[in-house]
Scaffold this active site. Structure first.
Site, PDB file in Angstrom:
ATOM      1  N   PRO A   1       0.819  -1.218   0.000  1.00  0.00           N
ATOM      2  CA  PRO A   1       0.000   0.000   0.000  1.00  0.00           C
ATOM      3  C   PRO A   1       0.852   1.268   0.000  1.00  0.00           C
ATOM      4  O   PRO A   1       1.858   1.347   0.707  1.00  0.00           O
ATOM      5  CB  PRO A   1      -0.766  -0.106   1.328  1.00  0.00           C
ATOM      6  CG  PRO A   1       0.154  -0.883   2.205  1.00  0.00           C
ATOM      7  CD  PRO A   1       0.882  -1.857   1.327  1.00  0.00           C
ATOM      8  N   GLY A   2       0.446   2.223  -0.781  1.00  0.00           N
ATOM      9  CA  GLY A   2       1.097   3.536  -0.767  1.00  0.00           C
ATOM     10  C   GLY A   2       0.053   4.555  -0.351  1.00  0.00           C
ATOM     11  O   GLY A   2      -0.052   4.962   0.810  1.00  0.00           O
ATOM     12  N   ARG A   3      -0.791   4.899  -1.338  1.00  0.00           N
ATOM     13  CA  ARG A   3      -1.823   5.916  -1.121  1.00  0.00           C
ATOM     14  C   ARG A   3      -2.688   5.618   0.103  1.00  0.00           C
ATOM     15  O   ARG A   3      -3.010   6.526   0.871  1.00  0.00           O
ATOM     16  CB  ARG A   3      -2.713   5.961  -2.375  1.00  0.00           C
ATOM     17  CG  ARG A   3      -3.930   6.844  -2.277  1.00  0.00           C
ATOM     18  CD  ARG A   3      -4.765   6.731  -3.537  1.00  0.00           C
ATOM     19  NE  ARG A   3      -3.906   6.856  -4.695  1.00  0.00           N
ATOM     20  CZ  ARG A   3      -3.437   7.998  -5.146  1.00  0.00           C
ATOM     21  NH1 ARG A   3      -3.772   9.112  -4.552  1.00  0.00           N
ATOM     22  NH2 ARG A   3      -2.647   8.029  -6.199  1.00  0.00           N
TER      23      ARG A   3
ATOM     24  N   TYR B   1      -3.483  14.208 -13.463  1.00  0.00           N
ATOM     25  CA  TYR B   1      -4.551  13.193 -13.519  1.00  0.00           C
ATOM     26  C   TYR B   1      -5.945  13.800 -13.428  1.00  0.00           C
ATOM     27  O   TYR B   1      -6.908  13.057 -13.264  1.00  0.00           O
ATOM     28  CB  TYR B   1      -4.426  12.229 -12.324  1.00  0.00           C
ATOM     29  CG  TYR B   1      -3.100  11.566 -12.124  1.00  0.00           C
ATOM     30  CD1 TYR B   1      -2.458  10.906 -13.166  1.00  0.00           C
ATOM     31  CD2 TYR B   1      -2.488  11.539 -10.871  1.00  0.00           C
ATOM     32  CE1 TYR B   1      -1.244  10.261 -12.961  1.00  0.00           C
ATOM     33  CE2 TYR B   1      -1.288  10.897 -10.653  1.00  0.00           C
ATOM     34  CZ  TYR B   1      -0.670  10.266 -11.701  1.00  0.00           C
ATOM     35  OH  TYR B   1       0.516   9.622 -11.488  1.00  0.00           O
TER      36      TYR B   1
ATOM     37  N   CYS C   1       3.765  29.072 -14.953  1.00  0.00           N
ATOM     38  CA  CYS C   1       3.354  29.582 -16.264  1.00  0.00           C
ATOM     39  C   CYS C   1       2.774  28.493 -17.149  1.00  0.00           C
ATOM     40  O   CYS C   1       3.364  28.119 -18.178  1.00  0.00           O
ATOM     41  CB  CYS C   1       4.543  30.259 -16.942  1.00  0.00           C
ATOM     42  SG  CYS C   1       5.169  31.583 -15.939  1.00  0.00           S
ATOM     43  N   GLU C   2       1.684  27.914 -16.739  1.00  0.00           N
ATOM     44  CA  GLU C   2       0.975  26.873 -17.488  1.00  0.00           C
ATOM     45  C   GLU C   2      -0.496  27.015 -17.143  1.00  0.00           C
ATOM     46  O   GLU C   2      -0.823  27.112 -15.954  1.00  0.00           O
ATOM     47  CB  GLU C   2       1.380  25.455 -17.024  1.00  0.00           C
ATOM     48  CG  GLU C   2       2.825  25.087 -17.113  1.00  0.00           C
ATOM     49  CD  GLU C   2       3.226  24.552 -18.479  1.00  0.00           C
ATOM     50  OE1 GLU C   2       2.331  24.253 -19.300  1.00  0.00           O
ATOM     51  OE2 GLU C   2       4.438  24.471 -18.716  1.00  0.00           O
TER      52      GLU C   2
ATOM     53  N   TYR D   1       1.832  10.912  -3.178  1.00  0.00           N
ATOM     54  CA  TYR D   1       2.163  11.464  -4.495  1.00  0.00           C
ATOM     55  C   TYR D   1       2.028  12.989  -4.491  1.00  0.00           C
ATOM     56  O   TYR D   1       1.563  13.598  -5.450  1.00  0.00           O
ATOM     57  CB  TYR D   1       1.291  10.819  -5.595  1.00  0.00           C
ATOM     58  CG  TYR D   1       1.394   9.312  -5.526  1.00  0.00           C
ATOM     59  CD1 TYR D   1       2.533   8.664  -5.978  1.00  0.00           C
ATOM     60  CD2 TYR D   1       0.383   8.536  -4.952  1.00  0.00           C
ATOM     61  CE1 TYR D   1       2.676   7.287  -5.857  1.00  0.00           C
ATOM     62  CE2 TYR D   1       0.509   7.163  -4.827  1.00  0.00           C
ATOM     63  CZ  TYR D   1       1.658   6.550  -5.277  1.00  0.00           C
ATOM     64  OH  TYR D   1       1.798   5.187  -5.157  1.00  0.00           O
TER      65      TYR D   1
HETATM   66  N1  PLP Z   1       3.326  -1.311  -5.893  1.00  0.00           N
HETATM   67  C1  PLP Z   1       3.726  -0.962  -7.131  1.00  0.00           C
HETATM   68  C2  PLP Z   1       4.541  -1.944  -7.911  1.00  0.00           C
HETATM   69  C3  PLP Z   1       3.378   0.283  -7.669  1.00  0.00           C
HETATM   70  O1  PLP Z   1       3.788   0.615  -8.896  1.00  0.00           O
HETATM   71  C4  PLP Z   1       2.593   1.172  -6.884  1.00  0.00           C
HETATM   72  C5  PLP Z   1       2.203   2.492  -7.411  1.00  0.00           C
HETATM   73  O2  PLP Z   1       2.446   2.887  -8.500  1.00  0.00           O
HETATM   74  C6  PLP Z   1       2.230   0.784  -5.589  1.00  0.00           C
HETATM   75  C7  PLP Z   1       2.595  -0.465  -5.123  1.00  0.00           C
HETATM   76  C8  PLP Z   1       1.432   1.682  -4.682  1.00  0.00           C
HETATM   77  O3  PLP Z   1       0.211   2.025  -5.211  1.00  0.00           O
HETATM   78  P1  PLP Z   1      -0.822   2.865  -4.323  1.00  0.00           P
HETATM   79  O4  PLP Z   1      -0.106   4.052  -3.821  1.00  0.00           O
HETATM   80  O5  PLP Z   1      -1.925   3.205  -5.246  1.00  0.00           O
HETATM   81  O6  PLP Z   1      -1.239   1.955  -3.212  1.00  0.00           O
END
Ligand code: PLP
Length: 414
Positions: free
Chosen positions: A266-268, A309, A338-339, A367
């Protein structure tokens, strides 16, 4: 956003008044709640407690050392995609036996670095990469555990740019080719090919794509099992954005009898809601039919997701007044870059803001800073971590000299 709340019309993070932080650390400014990160991690761990997964935080979402180390101290491993992220992991003394490494373009240097660090799994994304890892392992005199990243040919994720599991995407290896690699594994004497990985995309709000991908993967694991090929790790990536219990309930029945260790990336999910971006209103332009263009001091270089996005992020005033309580005005919130694509909100019904107001762009802990740049020679913002009633600068604001640190002016003749 439970740790970002109004108290007496002042926006707080945990027990800290955000106006004070903005005045002391300046804007634009990222603010993170330690408690939110810990709560999210625990919630996920709890939802999957039945299978005790290895939760590898996806460093790309927010790679600040303070954020990564809060999570590793809770027991998280790390999901990395570059030598730079591995360097960060070593700086916080992360347990390398909990690190997985994905990415379609790992260089020889990065593969060496990962092998030397003894990470848990390099998740290879092509047969050529498998061959390269085997050669490098041979040179280093090591035997290396790898996983193969499956491209399950499934549509999942929000915007097209964050879908990663369709056949036409650059990621992963087809099911057929994965089988072939496993069946020829003797050709790679320096590798223990023991994992299967997939990552479907980002902002996946329903478990269905995971169920679909898992069914394909489990059938593959069974076919391999029939040939006495054992899979020790099943890494189902990140990308999920729904309550983890709902997600766990959908997938646990499928995997509960598997012998493989489950890995999540998990990231997001962990960091998005744990952070906000604070910015200050600089100017307001009036356009026809009452439309307002609010120009703030943060730009697309600080926070790119709306421009890249078309992502929607809620925007709130840091101090709520009778004037800005009701969302009535047709407003664009834009940055100084400037965009015309430099915006945080377009044609949104928002409250009436005035010059000098601090605004909070919500859910920007993932992100956000990690995608920030120096475009327009703008300085990247500072980052602050809140712990209870205290705040700590966890990244200093850049200075002009940082912009040119590695540049050279050529003298005549070069
Ligand atoms: N794992 C991989 C291989 C990824 O490329 C990503 C995001 O691009 C993640 C995990 C994390 O994704 P998220 O932040 O949507 O959970």
């Amino acid at each position: 956003m439970s740790n970002f709340k109004y108290k007496r019309n002042q926006l707080y993070c945990e027990d800290v008044q955000l106006k004070e932080v903005a005045e002391s650390a300046g804007t634009p400014l990222y603010i993170y709640s330690e408690q939110s990160l810990i709560d999210k991690y625990k919630e996920l761990k709890q939802a999957f407690a039945f299978v005790k997964p290895l939760i590898c935080y996806s460093v790309k979402a927010n790679s600040n050392l303070a954020i990564c180390s809060i999570l590793t101290k809770q027991g998280a491993g790390l999901d990395i995609v570059s030598g730079g992220e591995l360097y960060r992991a070593t700086k916080i003394k992360a347990n390398c036996k909990k690190i997985v490494f994905a990415g379609v373009g790992k260089t020889e240097q990065e593969i060496k670095q990962a092998i030397k660090a003894n990470i848990l799994l390099i998740n290879a994304e092509s047969k050529q990469e498998v061959e390269r890892i085997d050669e490098i392992a041979d040179k280093l005199g090591k035997r290396v555990q790898i996983g193969l990243r499956l491209n399950p040919n499934i549509s999942a994720g929000g915007h097209g740019y964050i879908q990663t599991a369709k056949e036409e995407n650059k990621f992963g290896i087809s099911l057929q080719e994965i089988k072939e690699i496993f069946l020829q594994k003797e050709k790679f004497p320096h590798l223990d090919i023991c994992g299967i990985h997939f990552h479907l995309g980002s902002q996946i709000t329903h478990p269905q794509p995971f169920v679909k991908a898992l069914k394909k993967t489990i059938s593959l694991i069974q076919q391999l099992g029939n040939k006495q090929i054992k899979i020790s790790y099943l890494d189902i990536g990140g990308g999920f954005f729904q309550p983890p219990l709902q997600f766990a309930q959908a997938i646990l029945p499928l995997i509960k009898n598997l012998k493989a260790k489950l890995i999540l990336e998990p990231g997001r999910y962990l960091t998005a809601g744990s952070g906000i971006l604070l910015t200050k209103v600089l100017y307001i332009k009036e356009r026809k039919q009452g439309k307002k263009i609010v120009i703030v001091d943060a730009g697309m270089n600080d926070f790119l997701r709306p421009s890249l996005y078309d992502a929607h992020h809620e925007i709130l005033p840091v101090i709520r007044t009778p004037n800005n309580e009701h969302r009535t005005t047709n407003t664009d919130i834009v940055g100084p870059v400037c965009e015309s694509g430099d915006f945080f909100a377009k044609d949104r019904k928002l409250a009436l803001f005035k010059n000098g107001d601090f605004l909070a762009v919500l859910d920007t802990g993932a992100y956000g800073f990690s995608m920030a740049s120096n475009y327009n020679s703008r300085l990247r913002p500072a980052e602050v971590l809140i712990k209870g009633n205290k705040f700590f600068l966890v990244r200093e604001r850049e200075e002009y000299k940082d912009l040119i640190r590695r540049e050279k002016i050529l003298t005549d003749g070069g």
